[in-house]
Design an enzyme around this catalytic site. Structure first.
Site, PDB file in Angstrom:
ATOM      1  N   TYR A   1      33.134  80.651  34.371  1.00  0.00           N
ATOM      2  CA  TYR A   1      34.173  80.206  35.312  1.00  0.00           C
ATOM      3  C   TYR A   1      35.569  80.280  34.693  1.00  0.00           C
ATOM      4  O   TYR A   1      36.571  80.215  35.403  1.00  0.00           O
ATOM      5  CB  TYR A   1      33.909  78.764  35.786  1.00  0.00           C
ATOM      6  CG  TYR A   1      32.668  78.621  36.648  1.00  0.00           C
ATOM      7  CD1 TYR A   1      32.033  79.725  37.203  1.00  0.00           C
ATOM      8  CD2 TYR A   1      32.125  77.374  36.914  1.00  0.00           C
ATOM      9  CE1 TYR A   1      30.896  79.598  37.978  1.00  0.00           C
ATOM     10  CE2 TYR A   1      30.989  77.232  37.704  1.00  0.00           C
ATOM     11  CZ  TYR A   1      30.372  78.360  38.219  1.00  0.00           C
ATOM     12  OH  TYR A   1      29.253  78.219  38.996  1.00  0.00           O
TER      13      TYR A   1
ATOM     14  N   LYS B   1      19.771  82.132  29.438  1.00  0.00           N
ATOM     15  CA  LYS B   1      19.072  83.383  29.726  1.00  0.00           C
ATOM     16  C   LYS B   1      19.148  84.261  28.467  1.00  0.00           C
ATOM     17  O   LYS B   1      19.747  85.340  28.476  1.00  0.00           O
ATOM     18  CB  LYS B   1      19.714  84.085  30.929  1.00  0.00           C
ATOM     19  CG  LYS B   1      19.439  83.400  32.253  1.00  0.00           C
ATOM     20  CD  LYS B   1      18.039  83.674  32.782  1.00  0.00           C
ATOM     21  CE  LYS B   1      17.915  85.089  33.310  1.00  0.00           C
ATOM     22  NZ  LYS B   1      16.521  85.377  33.716  1.00  0.00           N
TER      23      LYS B   1
ATOM     24  N   ASP C   1      16.162  80.586  35.030  1.00  0.00           N
ATOM     25  CA  ASP C   1      15.471  80.840  36.305  1.00  0.00           C
ATOM     26  C   ASP C   1      14.153  80.064  36.352  1.00  0.00           C
ATOM     27  O   ASP C   1      13.806  79.451  37.368  1.00  0.00           O
ATOM     28  CB  ASP C   1      15.251  82.348  36.528  1.00  0.00           C
ATOM     29  CG  ASP C   1      14.652  83.048  35.326  1.00  0.00           C
ATOM     30  OD1 ASP C   1      14.700  82.491  34.207  1.00  0.00           O
ATOM     31  OD2 ASP C   1      14.124  84.172  35.488  1.00  0.00           O
TER      32      ASP C   1
ATOM     33  N   ASP D   1      25.717  74.283  37.166  1.00  0.00           N
ATOM     34  CA  ASP D   1      26.222  74.102  38.522  1.00  0.00           C
ATOM     35  C   ASP D   1      25.048  74.174  39.499  1.00  0.00           C
ATOM     36  O   ASP D   1      24.895  73.313  40.385  1.00  0.00           O
ATOM     37  CB  ASP D   1      27.233  75.233  38.805  1.00  0.00           C
ATOM     38  CG  ASP D   1      28.120  74.926  39.995  1.00  0.00           C
ATOM     39  OD1 ASP D   1      27.920  73.879  40.617  1.00  0.00           O
ATOM     40  OD2 ASP D   1      28.993  75.754  40.310  1.00  0.00           O
TER      41      ASP D   1
ATOM     42  N   ASP E   1      22.546  70.844  41.225  1.00  0.00           N
ATOM     43  CA  ASP E   1      22.414  70.692  42.679  1.00  0.00           C
ATOM     44  C   ASP E   1      20.949  70.718  43.111  1.00  0.00           C
ATOM     45  O   ASP E   1      20.545  69.988  44.021  1.00  0.00           O
ATOM     46  CB  ASP E   1      23.205  71.789  43.416  1.00  0.00           C
ATOM     47  CG  ASP E   1      24.646  71.369  43.651  1.00  0.00           C
ATOM     48  OD1 ASP E   1      25.066  70.348  43.078  1.00  0.00           O
ATOM     49  OD2 ASP E   1      25.363  72.063  44.403  1.00  0.00           O
TER      50      ASP E   1
END
Ligand code: NAD
Length: 370
Positions: free
Chosen positions: A143, A194, A227, A251, A255
């Site tokens: 970001y 990852k 993942d 992020d 959620d």
């Protein structure tokens, strides 16, 4: 009696002030009934600050935030300010706080209250008793990484670029927060990236492992690809204690974890920065939800997310774990008694207003402190 703690309260917009009004009653209750005293000041943020000062966070408010032991924020934003340019939108006030206070560790607990087990979209046995903590890196990664932008290539095609970038110190400081938290919980950290496809993930894994070997042997460390972590969170979330991850994966994963527990109106968060020489960390506490313009001003807001954020403030900034426990136990008891705001209402329960929920919580606190 401990020295007074300074708390800056920024109620903000929409349901922010309504929810905060009830939390303020609990702060005052603590002041009167427990051996804790707060120097509380209130100020404006978001649209409320824009309307008065022309900016979503005045410099004087920023200074107060720097000097406070902790900041408790309601919510910002609303349709009134939607048309404004990005630089002056209410949300910029919140971003300025996070950036200038250098809050790099975002803590999002996902706790499933027994009384709300049916509110989750997952089966009760999957979420019952759930208590996990997601620690998300908040100031680095893709970001913020450079280069970034959208460019036009010689052949006329356009290309969008963002860069995932982490340094050793950025990884180590957020991992340290996760290990420290785990020490006070079930002593397990799962680090998530990852590393199979990203060099920044390889570095992340190496640095977390190194820090673990050097300083936190008593904590169990595991690694998981992000993942898979998403999949495991909806398959068997109780396998986790503390999850630490980068900005982008955090992020999303936070959620996902949030929804395991049912309602936005129940979810607190904390954002922490570095500790100074006295051990005091810059800290901002806020509910995960926004300003909920659809219900603002109607007495329908659930104040529990903001109250649980205050409980986190007591635990992490003020080292008042017992008082935080007291609030969390009061919330549990009120929910178990069937008292509900609209967002968590279910058949057979008693619907109350924002203030009604505040009344019930205070009555429960009174009972417990008697
Ligand atoms: P939201 O979280 O405000 O609301 C989403 C839905 O959840 C709404 O239906 C709302 O009524 C409900 N809800 C949220 N909190 C609740 C509570 N405490 N009690 C009962 N119901 C609750 O998200 P949104 O609608 O996408 O955004 C509204 C505004 O809030 C926008 O301006 C957005 O930019 C802003 N926002 C601010 C923050 C923040 O201050 N940290 C976070 C997210 C959104």
């Amino acid at each position: 009696m401990p020295a007074n703690k300074t708390l800056l309260i920024l109620p903000g917009d929409g349901i922010g002030p309504e929810a905060m009004g009830q939390v303020r009653r609990v702060v005052d209750w603590m002041d009167q009934r427990r051996a804790v005293s707060f120097d509380v000041s209130e100020d404006l943020v978001g649209g409320a600050a824009l309307d008065v000062h022309g900016v979503p966070l005045a410099d004087a408010t920023m200074d107060k935030a720097h000097n406070a032991d902790a900041v408790l924020l309601g919510a910002v934003g609303g349709p009134k300010w939607d048309g404004l340019p990005f630089e002056v939108k209410p949300e910029r006030g919140l971003l300025r706080l996070r950036k200038e206070m250098q809050l790099y560790a975002n803590l999002r607990p996902a706790i499933c209250f027994e009384a709300l087990v049916e509110a989750s979209t997952l089966k009760p046995e999957v979420v019952s008793g759930l208590d996990i903590m997601i620690v998300r890196e908040l100031t680095g990664g893709v970001y913020f990484g450079e280069p970034r932008g959208i460019e036009t290539l010689p052949n006329g095609e356009r290309r969008g670029i963002n860069t995932q970038v982490y340094t050793t110190s950025e990884i180590r400081r957020v991992a340290a927060v996760a290990f420290e938290l785990a020490k006070k919980r079930d002593k397990r950290v799962c680090s998530t990236e990852k590393a199979n496809v990203m060099e920044s993930g390889v570095l992340w894994r190496e640095e977390v492992t190194k820090l673990h070997n050097e300083s936190y042997p008593e904590v169990e460390l595991s690694h998981m690809y992000a993942d898979n972590c998403g999949m495991q969170l909806v398959r068997a979330p109780k396998q986790f204690d503390v999850i630490v991850t980068d900005n982008l994966f955090g992020d999303m994963l936070s959620d996902v974890a949030a929804m395991l527990t049912g309602s936005l109106g129940m979810l607190p968060s904390a954002s922490l920065g570095d500790a100074d020489e006295t051990g005091r960390r810059k800290a901002l506490y806020e509910p995960v939800h926004g300003s909920a313009p659809d219900i603002a001003g109607q007495g329908k807001a659930n104040p529990i997310a903001t109250l649980m954020s205050f409980a986190m403030c007591l635990r992490y900034s003020f080292d008042l774990g017992e008082d935080a426990d007291l609030i969390e136990e009061a919330v549990k008891a009120v929910l178990a008694s069937g008292i509900r705001t609209g967002d968590i209402m279910s058949p057979g329960c008693t619907l109350v207003s924002t203030e009604g929920m505040g009344d019930a919580l205070l009555a429960e606190l009174d009972k417990r402190a008697a």
